[in-house]
Design a protein around this motif. Structure first.
Motif, PDB file in Angstrom:
ATOM      1  N   SER A 130      36.861  24.825  45.422  1.00  0.00           N
ATOM      2  CA  SER A 130      36.228  24.413  44.169  1.00  0.00           C
ATOM      3  C   SER A 130      37.221  23.713  43.239  1.00  0.00           C
ATOM      4  CB  SER A 130      35.600  25.618  43.472  1.00  0.00           C
ATOM      5  OG  SER A 130      36.607  26.380  42.841  1.00  0.00           O
ATOM      6  N   GLY A 131      38.455  23.548  43.695  1.00  0.00           N
ATOM      7  CA  GLY A 131      39.408  22.726  42.949  1.00  0.00           C
ATOM      8  C   GLY A 131      40.447  23.510  42.164  1.00  0.00           C
ATOM      9  N   LEU A 132      40.445  24.849  42.265  1.00  0.00           N
ATOM     10  CA  LEU A 132      41.395  25.635  41.477  1.00  0.00           C
ATOM     11  C   LEU A 132      42.769  25.679  42.138  1.00  0.00           C
ATOM     12  CD1 LEU A 132      39.080  28.654  40.648  1.00  0.00           C
ATOM     13  CD2 LEU A 132      39.881  26.900  39.052  1.00  0.00           C
ATOM     14  N   ASP A 133      43.810  25.694  41.318  1.00  0.00           N
ATOM     15  CA  ASP A 133      45.180  25.806  41.816  1.00  0.00           C
ATOM     16  C   ASP A 133      45.764  27.198  41.595  1.00  0.00           C
ATOM     17  OD1 ASP A 133      45.455  23.292  42.783  1.00  0.00           O
ATOM     18  OD2 ASP A 133      46.334  22.471  40.936  1.00  0.00           O
ATOM     19  N   SER A 134      45.359  27.852  40.513  1.00  0.00           N
ATOM     20  CA  SER A 134      45.951  29.150  40.173  1.00  0.00           C
ATOM     21  C   SER A 134      44.862  30.070  39.661  1.00  0.00           C
ATOM     22  CB  SER A 134      47.002  28.986  39.074  1.00  0.00           C
ATOM     23  OG  SER A 134      47.967  28.044  39.478  1.00  0.00           O
ATOM     24  N   PHE A 135      44.667  31.185  40.341  1.00  0.00           N
ATOM     25  CA  PHE A 135      43.582  32.073  39.913  1.00  0.00           C
ATOM     26  C   PHE A 135      43.854  33.507  40.346  1.00  0.00           C
ATOM     27  CE2 PHE A 135      42.503  30.039  43.950  1.00  0.00           C
ATOM     28  CZ  PHE A 135      42.235  31.119  44.772  1.00  0.00           C
ATOM     29  N   LEU A 136      43.142  34.420  39.670  1.00  0.00           N
ATOM     30  CA  LEU A 136      43.119  35.824  40.068  1.00  0.00           C
ATOM     31  C   LEU A 136      41.683  36.198  40.385  1.00  0.00           C
ATOM     32  CD1 LEU A 136      45.200  37.661  37.281  1.00  0.00           C
ATOM     33  CD2 LEU A 136      46.059  36.721  39.412  1.00  0.00           C
ATOM     34  N   VAL A 137      41.497  37.053  41.398  1.00  0.00           N
ATOM     35  CA  VAL A 137      40.185  37.632  41.667  1.00  0.00           C
ATOM     36  C   VAL A 137      40.360  39.142  41.576  1.00  0.00           C
ATOM     37  CG1 VAL A 137      38.302  37.921  43.325  1.00  0.00           C
ATOM     38  CG2 VAL A 137      39.623  35.786  43.293  1.00  0.00           C
ATOM     39  N   ILE A 138      39.552  39.785  40.742  1.00  0.00           N
ATOM     40  CA  ILE A 138      39.660  41.233  40.592  1.00  0.00           C
ATOM     41  C   ILE A 138      38.304  41.848  40.932  1.00  0.00           C
ATOM     42  CG2 ILE A 138      40.206  43.121  39.004  1.00  0.00           C
ATOM     43  CD1 ILE A 138      41.932  41.161  37.426  1.00  0.00           C
ATOM     44  N   GLY A 139      38.306  42.831  41.814  1.00  0.00           N
ATOM     45  CA  GLY A 139      37.022  43.429  42.159  1.00  0.00           C
ATOM     46  C   GLY A 139      37.132  44.588  43.128  1.00  0.00           C
ATOM     47  N   ASP A 140      35.946  45.146  43.430  1.00  0.00           N
ATOM     48  CA  ASP A 140      35.841  46.296  44.324  1.00  0.00           C
ATOM     49  C   ASP A 140      35.874  45.819  45.770  1.00  0.00           C
ATOM     50  OD1 ASP A 140      33.610  44.993  43.255  1.00  0.00           O
ATOM     51  OD2 ASP A 140      32.213  46.484  44.027  1.00  0.00           O
ATOM     52  N   VAL A 141      36.569  46.570  46.634  1.00  0.00           N
ATOM     53  CA  VAL A 141      36.623  46.261  48.057  1.00  0.00           C
ATOM     54  C   VAL A 141      36.296  47.522  48.852  1.00  0.00           C
ATOM     55  CG1 VAL A 141      38.325  44.438  47.672  1.00  0.00           C
ATOM     56  CG2 VAL A 141      39.100  46.704  48.326  1.00  0.00           C
ATOM     57  N   TYR A 142      35.887  47.332  50.096  1.00  0.00           N
ATOM     58  CA  TYR A 142      35.291  48.425  50.869  1.00  0.00           C
ATOM     59  C   TYR A 142      35.942  48.524  52.238  1.00  0.00           C
ATOM     60  CZ  TYR A 142      31.914  48.156  47.147  1.00  0.00           C
ATOM     61  OH  TYR A 142      31.335  48.176  45.898  1.00  0.00           O
ATOM     62  N   ARG A 143      36.389  49.716  52.606  1.00  0.00           N
ATOM     63  CA  ARG A 143      37.007  49.885  53.921  1.00  0.00           C
ATOM     64  C   ARG A 143      36.736  51.256  54.491  1.00  0.00           C
ATOM     65  NH1 ARG A 143      43.116  47.592  53.467  1.00  0.00           N
ATOM     66  NH2 ARG A 143      42.508  45.685  52.381  1.00  0.00           N
ATOM     67  N   ARG A 144      36.520  51.309  55.785  1.00  0.00           N
ATOM     68  CA  ARG A 144      36.437  52.598  56.458  1.00  0.00           C
ATOM     69  C   ARG A 144      37.875  53.000  56.760  1.00  0.00           C
ATOM     70  NH1 ARG A 144      32.259  52.559  61.103  1.00  0.00           N
ATOM     71  NH2 ARG A 144      32.229  54.754  60.543  1.00  0.00           N
ATOM     72  N   ASP A 145      38.315  54.056  56.115  1.00  0.00           N
ATOM     73  CA  ASP A 145      39.740  54.381  56.148  1.00  0.00           C
ATOM     74  C   ASP A 145      39.922  55.893  56.171  1.00  0.00           C
ATOM     75  OD1 ASP A 145      42.489  53.930  55.967  1.00  0.00           O
ATOM     76  OD2 ASP A 145      42.273  52.419  54.400  1.00  0.00           O
ATOM     77  N   ALA A 146      41.140  56.339  56.329  1.00  0.00           N
ATOM     78  CA  ALA A 146      41.439  57.767  56.269  1.00  0.00           C
ATOM     79  C   ALA A 146      41.066  58.313  54.887  1.00  0.00           C
ATOM     80  CB  ALA A 146      42.917  57.992  56.533  1.00  0.00           C
TER      81      ALA A 146
END
Ligand code: FA5
Ligand code: MG
Length: 413
Positions: A130-146
């Protein structure tokens, strides 16, 4: 309930996620308990430490990275849906088709095409496109983990990406005339084939400085930390940053020089860049002395009121309301062919919710005569806000064992 990737029966032919219906199939392995976390957005919630951490990180990047005109260099996205395609989560990041992270036992799939993002890196490629050079993405993530005090199936990440053109990367070099970004070289431990050594070193310096400055901004000078070599399919070279937490090294983030192919595929092949992904819970645990990752989900006022501050920079040290005792119960069973520990962990969490403090795989043996395989798990139960009675624990334990029998095909010993 099914946690093995044949969840169609559990949900019927479709699953509704954020007002959209998705057909279920052989991949479907999301659980009701994990779906119930969607939209909780703890990183935007009043009185949640993850919200304070998010604001602190935003402050750091807004304050320290500005153009000559005074505008922030990084733009921040903290509202992107965690439902992504497998293409976004894996292919766009060059994750090989046979990489372990794709397996049904590691990620949460809605179906063959859609999943809950396993990392915020899933959005790198689209945002660059989308044309961005510098950005942050903050959010929830999901994993099957210990399951333990620093791992939870839903957690939060902050992703950072910064791209540079030739002029920007070499702007601080005294005589940049001979310096180039690209070459037709060979890949070594130290660099990618098409990036020069000079470009690689400057990117590494810029990346590590940014992350070190961020940790000093958050924790002050006297934090023990170390860089460890790492591997990711989407960066090379790659590192992880570990910090000392309660006497032990705890991994905070992964990072590296972005694979040039990702930039090319996203239409930014004339630039080079770095990326990082850090765990917000881990940062917050260290910053506020929070002893257990489940506490972030607590609505108990004894917890939330401690993070009710007007200014996110206000120092807070969490004081446990009190530490209630835990109960330990073991369970052992014969496992069928193809059994995965993560299937059991998910089931335990589905039945026990946040009363599950920890599950340890304590024994694994094969019967010498019958060749059958047996697993033993130790489950630690603890309520964060009261003492559990033995009867309550027994009841839960019984339900876990029933559910394991009926849905995982194990035979209790
Ligand atoms: C990643 O997720 C990469 N996407 C990071 C990255 C981004 C590397 C960009 C290179 C470039 P990893 O699986 O190590 O890497 O997770 C990153 C961080 O998330 C970890 O360092 C840790 O702080 C946090 N984390 C990982 N798993 C959990 C979990 N189950 N619970 C809480 N935090 C976790
Ligand atoms: Mg890691």
């Amino acid at each position: 309930l099914s946690v093995k990737g044949k969840g169609a029966s559990q949900f019927g032919d479709t699953i509704k996620v954020f007002h959209r219906n998705y057909p279920t199939d052989m991949f479907t392995n999301v659980t009701p308990s994990v779906l119930s976390k969607l939209g909780e957005n703890l990183h935007k919630k009043q009185c949640n430490p993850l919200n304070l951490i998010r604001q602190r990180i935003a402050d750091f990047f807004y304050k320290h990275y500005v153009t000559r005109a005074g505008n922030p260099i990084f733009s921040i996205y903290d509202n992107i849906s965690p439902v992504v395609t497998l293409e976004q989560n894996f292919d766009s990041l060059l994750v090989p088709k046979d990489h372990v992270s794709r397996s049904l036992s590691d990620s949460y799939y809605i179906n063959m095409e859609y999943m809950l993002r396993a990392h915020t890196s899933a959005h790198q490629s689209d945002l660059i496109k989308s044309g961005l050079d510098s950005f942050l993405v903050i959010g929830d993530v999901y994993r099957r983990d210990a399951i333990d005090s620093t791992h939870y199936p839903v957690f939060h990440q902050a992703e950072g990406v910064r791209l540079f053109n030739q002029f920007q990367l070499f702007s601080d070099v005294r005589d940049p005339t001979d310096l180039k970004l690209f070459e037709n070289g060979v890949k070594t431990d130290d660099k990618q084939a098409d990036l020069t050594f000079d470009a690689t070193k400057l990117l590494e310096f810029s990346l590590k400085k940014t992350l070190q400055d961020l940790t000093v901004f958050l924790f002050g000078q006297d934090l023990e930390m170390k860089w460890v070599e790492a591997y990711f399919p989407f960066t090379h070279p790659s590192w992880e940053l570990e910090i000392k937490y309660q006497g032990q090294w705890m991994e905070m983030l992964g990072c590296g020089i972005m694979e040039q192919k990702i930039l090319k595929d996203a239409g930014a092949g004339d630039k080079v860049g770095w990326a990082f992904g850090l765990g917000l819970e881990r940062l917050a645990m260290k910053l506020y002395s929070i002893p257990d990752i489940r506490l972030f989900w607590s609505n108990d006022i004894g917890f939330t009121s401690q993070f009710d501050v007007d200014d996110a920079a206000t120092p807070v040290t969490y004081k446990p309301v009190s530490n209630f005792p835990h109960c330990i119960n073991d369970i052992s069973f014969w496992v069928p062919e193809g059994f995965q520990s993560n299937d059991f962990y998910d089931l335990v969490r589905t039945v026990g919710g946040d009363l599950i403090e920890q599950v340890n795989h304590t024994d694994d043996f094969i019967h010498p005569k019958t060749n059958r395989r047996s697993h033993c798990y130790r489950i630690m139960y603890r309520h964060m806000e009261k003492t559990l009675t033995q009867a309550e624990v027994n009841d839960l334990h019984q339900r876990i064992s029933e559910m394991a029998k009926s849905t995982l095909g194990v035979e209790i010993r």
